[in-house]
Design a protein around this motif. Sequence first.
Motif, PDB file in Angstrom:
ATOM      1  N   UNK A   1       0.825  -1.207   0.000  1.00  0.00           N
ATOM      2  CA  UNK A   1       0.000   0.000   0.000  1.00  0.00           C
ATOM      3  C   UNK A   1       0.860   1.259   0.000  1.00  0.00           C
ATOM      4  N   UNK A   2       1.914   1.291   0.821  1.00  0.00           N
ATOM      5  CA  UNK A   2       2.804   2.453   0.870  1.00  0.00           C
ATOM      6  C   UNK A   2       3.426   2.725  -0.499  1.00  0.00           C
ATOM      7  N   UNK A   3       3.872   1.668  -1.156  1.00  0.00           N
ATOM      8  CA  UNK A   3       4.510   1.825  -2.462  1.00  0.00           C
ATOM      9  C   UNK A   3       3.573   2.353  -3.527  1.00  0.00           C
ATOM     10  N   UNK A   4       2.348   1.841  -3.565  1.00  0.00           N
ATOM     11  CA  UNK A   4       1.434   2.295  -4.613  1.00  0.00           C
ATOM     12  C   UNK A   4       0.949   3.721  -4.354  1.00  0.00           C
ATOM     13  N   UNK A   5       0.848   4.105  -3.085  1.00  0.00           N
ATOM     14  CA  UNK A   5       0.427   5.484  -2.778  1.00  0.00           C
ATOM     15  C   UNK A   5       1.439   6.498  -3.303  1.00  0.00           C
ATOM     16  N   UNK A   6       2.702   6.197  -3.161  1.00  0.00           N
ATOM     17  CA  UNK A   6       3.758   7.102  -3.639  1.00  0.00           C
ATOM     18  C   UNK A   6       3.677   7.300  -5.146  1.00  0.00           C
ATOM     19  N   UNK A   7       3.183   6.277  -5.859  1.00  0.00           N
ATOM     20  CA  UNK A   7       3.138   6.343  -7.321  1.00  0.00           C
ATOM     21  C   UNK A   7       1.947   7.137  -7.860  1.00  0.00           C
ATOM     22  N   UNK A   8       0.969   7.449  -7.018  1.00  0.00           N
ATOM     23  CA  UNK A   8      -0.277   8.054  -7.500  1.00  0.00           C
ATOM     24  C   UNK A   8      -0.118   9.368  -8.274  1.00  0.00           C
ATOM     25  N   UNK A   9       0.610  10.372  -7.760  1.00  0.00           N
ATOM     26  CA  UNK A   9       0.713  11.626  -8.528  1.00  0.00           C
ATOM     27  C   UNK A   9       1.291  11.422  -9.921  1.00  0.00           C
ATOM     28  N   UNK A  10       2.252  10.503 -10.038  1.00  0.00           N
ATOM     29  CA  UNK A  10       2.835  10.216 -11.353  1.00  0.00           C
ATOM     30  C   UNK A  10       1.828   9.525 -12.258  1.00  0.00           C
ATOM     31  N   UNK A  11       1.119   8.555 -11.696  1.00  0.00           N
ATOM     32  CA  UNK A  11       0.119   7.837 -12.489  1.00  0.00           C
ATOM     33  C   UNK A  11      -1.017   8.766 -12.905  1.00  0.00           C
ATOM     34  N   UNK A  12      -1.342   9.744 -12.056  1.00  0.00           N
ATOM     35  CA  UNK A  12      -2.441  10.673 -12.357  1.00  0.00           C
ATOM     36  C   UNK A  12      -2.161  11.484 -13.615  1.00  0.00           C
ATOM     37  N   UNK A  13      -0.927  11.906 -13.781  1.00  0.00           N
ATOM     38  CA  UNK A  13      -0.566  12.662 -14.993  1.00  0.00           C
ATOM     39  C   UNK A  13      -0.736  11.786 -16.230  1.00  0.00           C
ATOM     40  N   UNK A  14      -0.394  10.506 -16.100  1.00  0.00           N
ATOM     41  CA  UNK A  14      -0.583   9.566 -17.206  1.00  0.00           C
ATOM     42  C   UNK A  14      -2.073   9.389 -17.509  1.00  0.00           C
ATOM     43  N   UNK A  15      -2.897   9.252 -16.457  1.00  0.00           N
ATOM     44  CA  UNK A  15      -4.342   9.071 -16.647  1.00  0.00           C
ATOM     45  C   UNK A  15      -4.964  10.300 -17.305  1.00  0.00           C
ATOM     46  N   UNK A  16      -4.580  11.502 -16.852  1.00  0.00           N
ATOM     47  CA  UNK A  16      -5.103  12.729 -17.439  1.00  0.00           C
ATOM     48  C   UNK A  16      -4.701  12.879 -18.898  1.00  0.00           C
ATOM     49  N   UNK A  17      -3.472  12.501 -19.197  1.00  0.00           N
ATOM     50  CA  UNK A  17      -2.981  12.561 -20.576  1.00  0.00           C
ATOM     51  C   UNK A  17      -3.703  11.560 -21.465  1.00  0.00           C
ATOM     52  N   UNK A  18      -3.864  10.322 -20.976  1.00  0.00           N
ATOM     53  CA  UNK A  18      -4.567   9.301 -21.758  1.00  0.00           C
ATOM     54  C   UNK A  18      -6.016   9.698 -22.032  1.00  0.00           C
ATOM     55  N   UNK A  19      -6.665  10.269 -21.017  1.00  0.00           N
ATOM     56  CA  UNK A  19      -8.037  10.719 -21.203  1.00  0.00           C
ATOM     57  C   UNK A  19      -8.138  11.800 -22.263  1.00  0.00           C
ATOM     58  N   UNK A  20      -7.171  12.709 -22.274  1.00  0.00           N
ATOM     59  CA  UNK A  20      -7.154  13.787 -23.267  1.00  0.00           C
ATOM     60  C   UNK A  20      -6.896  13.246 -24.667  1.00  0.00           C
ATOM     61  N   UNK A  21      -5.952  12.326 -24.788  1.00  0.00           N
ATOM     62  CA  UNK A  21      -5.627  11.744 -26.093  1.00  0.00           C
ATOM     63  C   UNK A  21      -6.807  10.970 -26.668  1.00  0.00           C
ATOM     64  N   UNK A  22      -7.512  10.223 -25.826  1.00  0.00           N
ATOM     65  CA  UNK A  22      -8.662   9.448 -26.305  1.00  0.00           C
ATOM     66  C   UNK A  22      -9.793  10.363 -26.728  1.00  0.00           C
ATOM     67  N   UNK A  23      -9.923  11.512 -26.070  1.00  0.00           N
ATOM     68  CA  UNK A  23     -10.982  12.449 -26.407  1.00  0.00           C
ATOM     69  C   UNK A  23     -10.889  12.969 -27.824  1.00  0.00           C
ATOM     70  N   UNK A  24      -9.666  13.072 -28.352  1.00  0.00           N
ATOM     71  CA  UNK A  24      -9.481  13.572 -29.723  1.00  0.00           C
ATOM     72  C   UNK A  24      -9.128  12.438 -30.693  1.00  0.00           C
ATOM     73  N   UNK A  25      -9.273  11.209 -30.239  1.00  0.00           N
ATOM     74  CA  UNK A  25      -9.046  10.071 -31.128  1.00  0.00           C
ATOM     75  C   UNK A  25      -7.594   9.684 -31.311  1.00  0.00           C
ATOM     76  N   UNK A  26      -6.686  10.235 -30.493  1.00  0.00           N
ATOM     77  CA  UNK A  26      -5.260   9.887 -30.631  1.00  0.00           C
ATOM     78  C   UNK A  26      -4.942   8.671 -29.756  1.00  0.00           C
ATOM     79  N   UNK A  27      -5.648   7.580 -30.004  1.00  0.00           N
ATOM     80  CA  UNK A  27      -5.494   6.400 -29.159  1.00  0.00           C
ATOM     81  C   UNK A  27      -4.167   5.677 -29.390  1.00  0.00           C
TER      82      UNK A  27
END
Length: 456
Positions: free
Chosen positions: A144-170
Amino acid sequence: METIKGKFRSFFSGSEMSYKEVFALLIPVIIDQFFLVSFNFINTAMISSSGTAAVSAVNMVGSLNTFLVQIFASMGLGGTVLISQAYGQKNAAKIRDNAKGAITAAFLVASFLTVTVLVFRHAILSLLFGSAEADVFQNAGVYLTGILISYPMQAIVEGTNGSLRGVGRTRSSLKLSLMMNSFYIAFNILLVNILNMGVLGLVISLNISRFLAMIFALITISLHGDVFHLQLKELIKVKLTQVAHVIKVSFPFAAESMFFNGGKIIVQTMVVSLGTNVIATNAIGTSWVQMSEIIPAAMQTALVPIVGQCIGRKNFSDAKKFTKTFVLSGCVAFLVVDLLMLPLFPLGMKLFNPPAEIIPEIFKLVLIAVVMHCLVWSISFILPSALRASGDSIFTTATSLSTMWIVRIGLGYLLGLYFGLGLPGIFFAMTFEWGVRGVVFLLRFKSGKWQTKEVL
């Protein structure tokens, strides 16, 4: 043959979107989903070499991890809805603002979760999984400690993926996910299988891969300047109005994820009370079942930007056609893949190397899933993607929460614990809940009320 091809192309085409555009969105998401699920499958198989205590710990915290990740991942989903509709309207300013808002909102929410849960992690684990055995509980704390530390980094990836999918850049989204998961698996092989670092090796691999993915995500979003018009320095300048708008649209998604996955955690506590071997049975069975969900789950994801773009163009006819096409295709995909995977079950169990006595129990879970997948999974998961893409997220949230708490938890407790059916009873309650909420979503779709919603 040409007639069959023609019908196939017509089946996946609309008046303003051809089958080529649909598959350009869908195929990269299928590949992305394949590596994501394969990664979870391999992850469970790898850690199984460290014993059932390690498998149980990873599975227990996995439920909590899903609960937390989906909160900030919802910001990316909300961004996909907004960006896809703006893209359908060809509104460049809204595309830029919503992409920036989605990435920033995901990062801020994830950072808040990291700090809050880190402070209270021991109390949270004790509350949820205090009945677990000592070695399972210790491994759970490390993971749990390890995955919590990774969250802010993963969040940027999730936000980017969501944006790319929105414009069809899958395709770019796919490359990002492939890079992240490839590094994760490579470091897992080194740290878990070769150096025998167990759960600690998992969390080190996780954080290295998420850091590299975050850097690649920031580079990717700047490289797509033709559609996002975003520079890296602009992401640092936080505009609360942009963030607030994304959060407002994403809130129903986040609320649904919180309560839906919160219910799953409660179900997990039922499983924990049944012992370490049952936790391992659930972990392995779930990993196997998710393999057959790859194509339908990709359809669930890809349908959001497809319907979102249709809604942006006010083309409700295409939105309805693509929804029906994806739901039916999901049913066919389950029928084919589940039947192909059943004969491979004995080979698959060799990868996990579970105790011999739990293999029949794992197979019971697989059989339950095979029956319910084809019957109800598509209307329960693919269909609501269309409703959410149109802005009808409050209804889907209310429905999911109601069926989760009444059917999955209530019926799961009665069958699994009160009547003593154990894990198969709990698993059946979960799949029965798919059917209940799927019927509700089907009635909503037929009513046409989802066509009256506005989010832009």
